[in-house]
Enzyme design. Structure first.
Site, short mmCIF file in Angstrom:
data_model
loop_
_atom_site.label_atom_id
_atom_site.label_comp_id
_atom_site.label_asym_id
_atom_site.label_seq_id
_atom_site.Cartn_x
_atom_site.Cartn_y
_atom_site.Cartn_z
N GLY A 88 -1.28 4.72 -7.39
CA GLY A 88 -1.10 3.31 -7.08
C GLY A 88 0.27 3.00 -6.51
O GLY A 88 1.17 3.84 -6.48
N GLY A 90 3.60 2.10 -6.68
CA GLY A 90 4.60 2.04 -7.74
C GLY A 90 5.87 1.33 -7.35
O GLY A 90 6.64 0.91 -8.22
N ARG A 91 6.10 1.18 -6.04
CA ARG A 91 7.31 0.48 -5.60
C ARG A 91 7.01 -0.38 -4.36
O ARG A 91 7.91 -0.69 -3.59
CB ARG A 91 8.44 1.48 -5.32
CG ARG A 91 8.21 2.36 -4.13
CD ARG A 91 9.36 3.34 -3.89
NE ARG A 91 9.26 4.50 -4.74
CZ ARG A 91 10.05 4.71 -5.79
NH1 ARG A 91 10.99 3.85 -6.10
NH2 ARG A 91 9.91 5.79 -6.53
N LYS A 110 8.42 -2.77 0.43
CA LYS A 110 8.69 -1.52 -0.28
C LYS A 110 10.05 -1.61 -0.95
O LYS A 110 11.04 -1.93 -0.29
CB LYS A 110 8.69 -0.33 0.70
CG LYS A 110 7.32 0.06 1.21
CD LYS A 110 7.37 1.37 1.98
CE LYS A 110 7.66 2.54 1.07
NZ LYS A 110 7.65 3.84 1.80
N GLY A 123 10.70 0.72 -9.44
CA GLY A 123 10.06 0.02 -8.34
C GLY A 123 10.99 -0.30 -7.19
O GLY A 123 10.61 -1.03 -6.26
N ASP A 249 -2.95 10.76 -1.04
CA ASP A 249 -2.55 9.36 -1.15
C ASP A 249 -1.61 8.94 -0.03
O ASP A 249 -1.27 7.76 0.07
CB ASP A 249 -1.92 9.07 -2.52
CG ASP A 249 -0.73 9.97 -2.81
OD1 ASP A 249 -0.93 11.20 -2.90
OD2 ASP A 249 0.39 9.46 -2.94
N ASN A 250 -1.19 9.89 0.81
CA ASN A 250 -0.33 9.58 1.95
C ASN A 250 -1.07 9.74 3.27
O ASN A 250 -0.44 9.87 4.31
CB ASN A 250 0.90 10.49 1.95
CG ASN A 250 1.81 10.24 0.77
OD1 ASN A 250 1.81 9.16 0.20
ND2 ASN A 250 2.56 11.25 0.37
#
EC number: 2.7.7.-
Length: 497
Positions: A88, A90-91, A110, A123, A249-250
């Site tokens: 997820g 996160g930042r 971001k 974060g 995830d990227n």
């Protein structure tokens, strides 16, 4: 007064377990480093208002703008081959979506504070990685490669603690979407077929509307993602780009380059090059990127199996058939790109071998990737059938053994005789395929050092100016085309953010 961002949000309409709702966390003293005014206009935004105190507060996460529905998206992912069922944002916090000249775009902050997915992190983002992503993503856009964009960079007036204390910053990222391969894995891992279907339907509406009319819309969605990724990775290779952390995830299903953490560019050509400090075994090395892209796409196909067919055997057959198409699509895009770099407007059976022989010779002779191809464009034979001797020598000088280049160049010149068109047109074609300027790793590091240690953003601004015109000769900035001493050996990148 109209809203700062004319939000028209769709992801926020999905079921609540797709994300966690969270507002950005205020910072001490936000200050605008740079606003991408041209991008703001393309998005239908007012750049003057974005540069106002109110606008800077929004870009720093200090103020939630009207119409925003801030959220952090849930997703899973394979990281260096190991599956993590919950990652997820996160930042990063998605403020919402706007519809500009080029369609619907996400507006994401971001480094704007902790989210439900921060996993004990703060974060926040450090200044260096924010500047790297701003610079490199905009450079990739100028190179013509699909990518997320940078709308703004803001310092926070606070420090973030990593190995040392570093100045904090927030990046405003723009993307066609932030739906990742890992987004589908999140629901598949939980056996949540309805969630998977809702996400796939959303992705089709957003990225593959024609798939909705296909006999099997979810197979058509998979085909579209595969097609976009094959083309994207081929373009990466033709400019020497190394993503550095190709976890699932990227990988964006929109086919955009996303998440620039440890990215870098080749200097000396070596397909085994891996710059990322955490990629100890070269999983994401330059030459391995096509294989990893297919591996990631296979994970996407696995996640989509429940949607491809109710019959498991048929679902697997659909997935395998789709994945089989990747190799041919990648090879066509990659070798088509190499042909353009070699000035070949037509295709012959021996062209891949011709390009492969050049790359092999470059690797054996430690030739600079970008300079070799750029100078090659000046060494094409002229109207009399002979190349300019000075241009030839400029290419030869890049090779440890110049005669190795000579042996290859003889075959190249013979192949060029099969081509129609004059030398000037061929040279122009090659100039449009071979950039003079890329984000040279040592220049990026110099820029980051100046900003972090001396609060000097002049190198950042200069690099942005140069890299906005990568295919043009810019004599006043010739030094930015030069490789580092030693060919960049030993260079390391870090995720950083």
């Amino acid at each position: 007064m109209t809203a700062l961002f004319p939000f028209d949000n769709s992801y926020a309409r999905l079921p609540s377990h797709f994300f966690g709702r969270v507002a950005p966390t205020a910072v001490e003293a936000p200050r605008l480093i740079r606003l991408n005014r041209a991008l703001a206009v393309d998005l239908g935004l007012d750049p003057d208002r974005l540069e106002s105190p109110e606008g800077v507060e929004v870009l720093a996460g200090q103020r939630v703008p009207e119409g925003a529905e801030p959220l952090a998206a849930a997703y899973a992912g394979h990281q260096f081959g190991q599956f993590v069922p919950q990652l997820g944002d996160g930042r990063a916090i998605l403020l919402g979506e706007v519809v500009g000249r080029d369609g619907r775009r996400d507006i994401q902050l971001k480094g704007s504070g902790p989210t439900p997915f921060s996993r004990r992190g703060d974060g926040r983002a450090a200044l260096g990685p924010v500047l790297r992503e701003y610079l490199v993503s905009e450079a990739m856009h100028a190179l013509g490669i699909p990518t997320t964009r940078a709308l703004a960079a803001v310092t926070t007036g606070e420090q973030v603690i990593r190995e040392t204390a570093l100045p904090g910053a927030v990046l405003t990222r723009v993307a066609s979407s932030h739906i990742r391969v890992g987004s589908f894995q999140f629901f598949a891992a939980r056996g949540d077929v309805e969630g998977l279907r809702a996400l796939a339907d959303h992705a089709i509406a957003r990225h593959d509307p024609e798939a909705a009319r296909a006999d099997n819309p979810y197979r058509a969605l998979l085909d579209g993602v595969i097609r976009r990724q094959a083309a994207l990775v081929a373009r990466w290779l033709t400019v020497g780009f190394i993503h550095g952390v190709m976890n699932t995830d990227n990988m964006s299903i929109a086919g955009e380059t996303i998440d620039y953490g440890p990215c870098a560019f080749l200097d000396t050509y070596d397909p085994a090059t891996a710059f990322s400090s955490i990629d100890r075994h070269g999983r994401y090395a330059y030459g391995n990127q096509p294989r990893i892209a297919l591996w990631n796409l296979t994970r996407l196909a696995e996640a989509l199996l429940p949607l491809l067919s109710e019959d498991e055997t048929q679902a697997v057959a659909e997935a395998e058939a789709a994945l089989t198409g990747f190799a041919g699509q990648f090879e066509a895009a990659y070798h088509g790109g190499l042909n353009c770099k070699l000035g070949l407007a037509t295709t012959r059976d021996g062209d891949p071998a011709l390009a492969g022989d050049l790359l092999k010779t470059m690797a054996e002779n430690e030739a600079d990737f970008t300079l070799t191809f750029r100078r090659l464009g000046e060494a094409v034979p002229g109207p009399d059938g002979e190349p300019d001797p000075a241009a030839v020598e400029a290419v030869r000088s890049l090779f440890i053994d110049p005669t190795a280049y000579d042996r290859w160049a003889g075959g190249w010149r013979r192949r060029l005789k099969d081509e129609a068109g004059d030398a000037a047109a061929r040279r122009q074609m090659m100039r449009a395929a071979n950039p003079a300027f890329i984000p040279r790793n040592h220049r990026v590091e110099e820029m980051i050092t100046a900003a972090v240690e001396r609060q000097d953003f002049a190198p950042f601004e200069t690099l942005l100016t140069v890299l906005a015109r990568p295919y043009d000769d810019q004599p006043d900035f010739a030094q930015y085309a030069e490789p580092p001493e030693g060919g960049g050996r030993g260079y390391r990148t870090f995720c950083g953010t």
